[in-house]
Design an enzyme around this catalytic site. Structure first.
Site, PDB file in Angstrom:
ATOM      1  CG  ASP A  36      -2.443  27.296   0.436  1.00 51.60           C
ATOM      2  OD1 ASP A  36      -1.896  26.679   1.369  1.00 51.60           O
ATOM      3  OD2 ASP A  36      -1.816  27.944  -0.422  1.00 51.60           O
ATOM      4  N   GLY A  89      -0.443  33.569  -1.564  1.00 49.14           N
ATOM      5  CA  GLY A  89       0.288  33.400  -0.294  1.00 49.14           C
ATOM      6  C   GLY A  89      -0.553  32.452   0.537  1.00 49.14           C
ATOM      7  CD1 TRP A 144      13.858  39.543  -6.162  1.00 52.92           C
ATOM      8  CD2 TRP A 144      12.378  38.135  -7.104  1.00 52.92           C
ATOM      9  NE1 TRP A 144      14.409  39.038  -7.316  1.00 52.92           N
ATOM     10  CE2 TRP A 144      13.536  38.171  -7.909  1.00 52.92           C
ATOM     11  CE3 TRP A 144      11.321  37.311  -7.493  1.00 52.92           C
ATOM     12  CZ2 TRP A 144      13.657  37.434  -9.084  1.00 52.92           C
ATOM     13  CZ3 TRP A 144      11.435  36.571  -8.647  1.00 52.92           C
ATOM     14  CH2 TRP A 144      12.600  36.628  -9.434  1.00 52.92           C
TER      15      TRP A 144
HETATM   16  P1  ADP Z   1       0.062  20.794  -0.126  1.00 53.35           P
HETATM   17  O1  ADP Z   1      -0.320  21.724  -1.252  1.00 53.35           O
HETATM   18  O2  ADP Z   1      -0.149  21.398   1.226  1.00 53.35           O
HETATM   19  O3  ADP Z   1       1.399  20.124  -0.329  1.00 53.35           O
HETATM   20  P2  ADP Z   1      -1.154  18.268  -0.942  1.00 53.35           P
HETATM   21  O4  ADP Z   1      -0.148  18.092  -2.024  1.00 53.35           O
HETATM   22  O5  ADP Z   1      -1.281  17.200   0.080  1.00 53.35           O
HETATM   23  O6  ADP Z   1      -1.037  19.641  -0.143  1.00 53.35           O
HETATM   24  O7  ADP Z   1      -2.552  18.457  -1.691  1.00 53.35           O
HETATM   25  C1  ADP Z   1      -3.666  19.004  -1.038  1.00 53.35           C
HETATM   26  C2  ADP Z   1      -4.922  18.517  -1.701  1.00 53.35           C
HETATM   27  O8  ADP Z   1      -4.897  18.822  -3.098  1.00 53.35           O
HETATM   28  C3  ADP Z   1      -5.118  17.016  -1.639  1.00 53.35           C
HETATM   29  O9  ADP Z   1      -5.703  16.625  -0.411  1.00 53.35           O
HETATM   30  C4  ADP Z   1      -6.055  16.806  -2.820  1.00 53.35           C
HETATM   31  O10 ADP Z   1      -7.366  17.184  -2.491  1.00 53.35           O
HETATM   32  C5  ADP Z   1      -5.535  17.801  -3.837  1.00 53.35           C
HETATM   33  N1  ADP Z   1      -4.537  17.193  -4.730  1.00 53.35           N
HETATM   34  C6  ADP Z   1      -3.212  17.414  -4.757  1.00 53.35           C
HETATM   35  N2  ADP Z   1      -2.622  16.726  -5.758  1.00 53.35           N
HETATM   36  C7  ADP Z   1      -3.616  16.034  -6.388  1.00 53.35           C
HETATM   37  C8  ADP Z   1      -3.691  15.153  -7.516  1.00 53.35           C
HETATM   38  N3  ADP Z   1      -2.599  14.801  -8.204  1.00 53.35           N
HETATM   39  N4  ADP Z   1      -4.900  14.664  -7.864  1.00 53.35           N
HETATM   40  C9  ADP Z   1      -6.019  15.001  -7.197  1.00 53.35           C
HETATM   41  N5  ADP Z   1      -6.018  15.830  -6.139  1.00 53.35           N
HETATM   42  C10 ADP Z   1      -4.850  16.338  -5.732  1.00 53.35           C
END
Ligand code: ADP
Length: 304
Positions: free
Chosen positions: A257, A24, A99
């Site tokens: 998170d 969560g 759920w």
């Molecule tokens: P959320 O989960 O809130 O949508 P993001 O997708 O922006 O957040 O991702 C949060 C963090 O996770 C990024 O700042 C990065 O550090 C890491 N991250 C997410 N996707 C990738 C990826 N494809 N490669 C490397 N790091 C990633």
């Protein structure tokens, strides 16, 4: 630093073979913050509601084993935790099935003087952490009380930290905008997934997004942008920091998170934004190489 988070934790069924875990958004951040606590010298409490069933007891035990202070957790008679199932299509697309309509946390503020509200008046805390999901899961009267908690926190000199985490399935955009706009003047540091913010405010350019939050009084903004560099706005200064390249992403659940936990852990210990962003990226980069929201402790050993 003494940190309180508020929100919902659900049971999680995910992976191949399917495994029962939990997750969560705010709980994930608080749990990773708790793991980083010995490194940066902070302690974390989590406020939520659980049922009085065995699954709720198991969740509570797991959080306590992670060093989380659970004194602000209410146990509601007859309740049982919410649940989500993650399935994967043959093409690798993930689907989340929830759920959670009867999750005990929806009734957290049903009684006057909840453990969270009492503690915010009575005890010493430094940080109050909540998200768009923390607001969205509550009925309107509960959202008012949660806003009042944020106000109380600010009045007591605490930092109020917000992650936008917008979920259209929980709350229509107009309603979410209403509550986020009301919370914004109370927020000292906002971690915003840029994509979520764009769903709420379509066609808004990044500069306008930053101006809107800074205009509301928020001093520090972190825009999370998946695999692209995050952008930090601190007053007039701007920093960007690229993530660690990850060759094989297994599960992006809890990416934002865990990034938040790494960033906040370092920032609250007085590190510079760029250093904090690096730790956020490092932790998120590890988390997305494992299934589920909560990865085994030894997988993040290099950061402890
Ligand atoms: P959320 O989960 O809130 O949508 P993001 O997708 O922006 O957040 O991702 C949060 C963090 O996770 C990024 O700042 C990065 O550090 C890491 N991250 C997410 N996707 C990738 C990826 N494809 N490669 C490397 N790091 C990633």
């Amino acid at each position: 630093m003494n940190i309180i988070g508020f929100g919902e934790c659900m049971l999680e069924i995910a992976g191949a073979p399917l495994a029962l875990r939990f997750g969560g958004d705010t709980l994930n951040t608080c749990l990773y913050l708790s793991r980083l606590g010995p490194r940066h010298g902070h302690r974390v409490a989590y406020a939520t509601a659980l049922g009085d069933d065995e699954l709720s007891a198991e969740l509570l035990r797991s959080w306590q084993e992670e060093g989380i202070d659970c004194r602000l957790v209410s146990r509601l008679p007859g309740g049982t935790p919410g649940l989500y199932l993650v399935t994967t299509s043959p093409g690798g697309e993930r689907y989340f099935h929830y759920w959670r309509a009867n999750s005990p946390v929806r009734g957290y503020f049903a009684e006057p003087g909840t453990p969270l509200e009492q503690s915010l008046v009575r005890d010493h805390w430094d940080v109050f952490y909540l998200s768009g999901i923390s607001l969205a899961i509550l009925p309107p009267a509960g959202r008012e009380r949660l806003l009042a908690c944020a106000r109380q926190a600010r009045e007591r000199g605490m930092a109020v930290i917000f992650d936008n985490n917008y979920r259209p399935r929980l709350c229509p955009a107009g309603e979410a905008r209403h509550w986020h706009d009301r919370l914004a003047p109370l927020v000292t540091l906002a971690l915003l997934t840029e994509e979520d913010e764009q769903s709420l405010y379509p066609d808004e350019a990044t500069d306008a997004l930053i101006a809107r939050w800074q205009g509301a009084g928020c001093r520090e903004l972190v825009l999370k942008r998946g695999a692209a560099p995050c952008l930090i706005a601190l007053g007039r200064e701007r920093f960007s920091q690229a993530p660690v390249p990850v060759a094989s992403v297994v599960d992006t659940c809890a990416a934002g998170d865990s990034f938040a936990a790494g960033y906040l852990s370092a920032r609250l210990a007085g590190e510079a934004p760029a250093v904090a962003a690096r730790l956020g990226h490092e932790l998120a980069g590890i988390v997305i190489q494992h299934p589920g929201a909560i990865i085994p402790l030894d997988a993040m050993f290099s950061l402890l």
